[in-house]
Design a protein around this motif. Structure first.
Motif, PDB file in Angstrom:
ATOM      1  N   TYR A 159       0.828  -1.307   0.004  1.00  0.00           N
ATOM      2  CA  TYR A 159      -0.163  -0.107   0.057  1.00  0.00           C
ATOM      3  C   TYR A 159       0.862   1.192   0.001  1.00  0.00           C
ATOM      4  CZ  TYR A 159      -3.499   3.191   1.463  1.00  0.00           C
ATOM      5  OH  TYR A 159      -4.284   4.405   1.421  1.00  0.00           O
ATOM      6  N   ILE A 160       2.011   1.151   0.621  1.00  0.00           N
ATOM      7  CA  ILE A 160       2.970   2.416   0.859  1.00  0.00           C
ATOM      8  C   ILE A 160       3.634   2.676  -0.449  1.00  0.00           C
ATOM      9  CG2 ILE A 160       4.931   3.318   2.222  1.00  0.00           C
ATOM     10  CD1 ILE A 160       2.561   3.520   3.947  1.00  0.00           C
ATOM     11  N   LEU A 219       3.943   7.027  -0.882  1.00  0.00           N
ATOM     12  CA  LEU A 219       3.611   7.753   0.453  1.00  0.00           C
ATOM     13  C   LEU A 219       5.058   7.929   1.233  1.00  0.00           C
ATOM     14  CD1 LEU A 219       0.569   5.956   1.312  1.00  0.00           C
ATOM     15  CD2 LEU A 219       0.669   7.947   0.110  1.00  0.00           C
ATOM     16  N   ASN A 220       4.988   9.196   1.607  1.00  0.00           N
ATOM     17  CA  ASN A 220       6.157   9.585   2.662  1.00  0.00           C
ATOM     18  C   ASN A 220       5.465   9.919   4.034  1.00  0.00           C
ATOM     19  OD1 ASN A 220       8.567   9.479   0.935  1.00  0.00           O
ATOM     20  ND2 ASN A 220       8.192  11.649   0.685  1.00  0.00           N
ATOM     21  N   LEU A 221       5.936   9.291   5.184  1.00  0.00           N
ATOM     22  CA  LEU A 221       5.707   9.355   6.382  1.00  0.00           C
ATOM     23  C   LEU A 221       5.712  10.952   6.734  1.00  0.00           C
ATOM     24  CD1 LEU A 221       4.653   8.126   9.130  1.00  0.00           C
ATOM     25  CD2 LEU A 221       6.927   7.889   9.579  1.00  0.00           C
ATOM     26  N   GLU A 222       4.878  11.332   7.517  1.00  0.00           N
ATOM     27  CA  GLU A 222       4.948  12.859   7.812  1.00  0.00           C
ATOM     28  C   GLU A 222       4.905  12.870   9.439  1.00  0.00           C
ATOM     29  OE1 GLU A 222       5.303  15.732   6.051  1.00  0.00           O
ATOM     30  OE2 GLU A 222       5.760  14.478   4.444  1.00  0.00           O
ATOM     31  N   ASP A 226      -2.767   7.002  13.800  1.00  0.00           N
ATOM     32  CA  ASP A 226      -1.811   6.210  13.546  1.00  0.00           C
ATOM     33  C   ASP A 226      -0.680   6.838  12.711  1.00  0.00           C
ATOM     34  OD1 ASP A 226      -2.818   3.932  14.729  1.00  0.00           O
ATOM     35  OD2 ASP A 226      -3.818   3.102  13.287  1.00  0.00           O
ATOM     36  N   LEU A 227      -1.168   7.413  11.444  1.00  0.00           N
ATOM     37  CA  LEU A 227      -0.171   7.985  10.422  1.00  0.00           C
ATOM     38  C   LEU A 227      -0.789   9.233   9.792  1.00  0.00           C
ATOM     39  CD1 LEU A 227       0.650   4.646   8.548  1.00  0.00           C
ATOM     40  CD2 LEU A 227       1.981   5.807  10.073  1.00  0.00           C
ATOM     41  N   ILE A 228       0.022  10.047   9.401  1.00  0.00           N
ATOM     42  CA  ILE A 228      -0.255  11.148   8.587  1.00  0.00           C
ATOM     43  C   ILE A 228       0.756  10.736   7.464  1.00  0.00           C
ATOM     44  CG2 ILE A 228      -0.333  13.497   7.894  1.00  0.00           C
ATOM     45  CD1 ILE A 228      -0.983  14.123  10.999  1.00  0.00           C
ATOM     46  N   VAL A 229       0.645  10.632   6.264  1.00  0.00           N
ATOM     47  CA  VAL A 229       1.348  10.577   5.059  1.00  0.00           C
ATOM     48  C   VAL A 229       1.225  11.673   3.953  1.00  0.00           C
ATOM     49  CG1 VAL A 229       1.835   8.004   5.779  1.00  0.00           C
ATOM     50  CG2 VAL A 229      -0.040   8.722   4.034  1.00  0.00           C
ATOM     51  N   LYS A 230       2.011  11.783   3.273  1.00  0.00           N
ATOM     52  CA  LYS A 230       2.047  12.634   1.868  1.00  0.00           C
ATOM     53  C   LYS A 230       2.299  11.896   0.794  1.00  0.00           C
ATOM     54  CE  LYS A 230       3.680  16.832   2.317  1.00  0.00           C
ATOM     55  NZ  LYS A 230       4.239  18.208   2.375  1.00  0.00           N
TER      56      LYS A 230
END
Length: 173
Positions: A107-108, A113-116, A134-138
């Protein structure tokens, strides 16, 4: 805002001396007919499997499965957290959790996606709730931010959308 998970107790986050109900606690009021059906089915199956067991033993059957599900969720969250901390795929994932890890890594990668941020606690003073996402991704190609909550159940239930919406509103504050 710094992580406030350590300020969580009794279904509330305590921020600046004030209680803020957790998003997950609020979601407990939503009727879950599928869950009621599942509980009944698990009790029935326990009795069919072993008719000699006591009523209390049969009634505890769903909770044993729930505990196993919670353990699975914790293990998968640990796998995701390892990726969050290192940015690397963990190759030595225990077999029962490998499909979850593989799906997460795919999925990533597929969504570029980059982890923010991860494990970010958010508070809505306006609506008096708080939660830890859990996550904020860009997304690299369009710079769009996504809020992601890791789920390991068989389906994504309607309350997940409400949960993410609450986090989004708290982030805006």
């Amino acid at each position: 805002m710094p992580d406030k998970k350590d300020l969580r107790r009794g279904g509330y986050y305590w921020f600046e001396g004030e209680p803020y109900v957790t998003v997950t606690r609020v979601l407990q009021v939503i009727d879950k007919p599928a869950l009621r059906h599942w509980v009944g089915k698990e009790v029935y199956l326990a009795m069919v499997k072993d008719p000699t067991q006591s009523e209390q033993e049969a009634l505890s059957a769903p909770y044993k499965k729930t505990k196993a599900g919670a353990e699975r969720g914790s293990a998968v969250h640990s796998i995701v957290e390892a990726w969050e901390n290192t940015g690397k795929v963990i190759e030595t994932v225990p077999e029962p959790y490998k499909p979850y890890a593989d799906a997460f890594y795919k999925y990533i990668k597929d969504n570029d996606l980059n982890l923010e941020e991860h494990e970010k606690t958010v508070v809505s003073k306006t609506h008096c709730f708080a939660g830890t996402l859990d996550l904020i991704v860009k997304q690299k190609r369009d710079e769009g931010l996504w809020i992601i909550d890791i789920k390991t159940g068989k389906d994504i239930y309607k309350e997940a959308h409400i949960q993410l919406s609450a986090y989004k509103h708290a982030l805006k504050e």
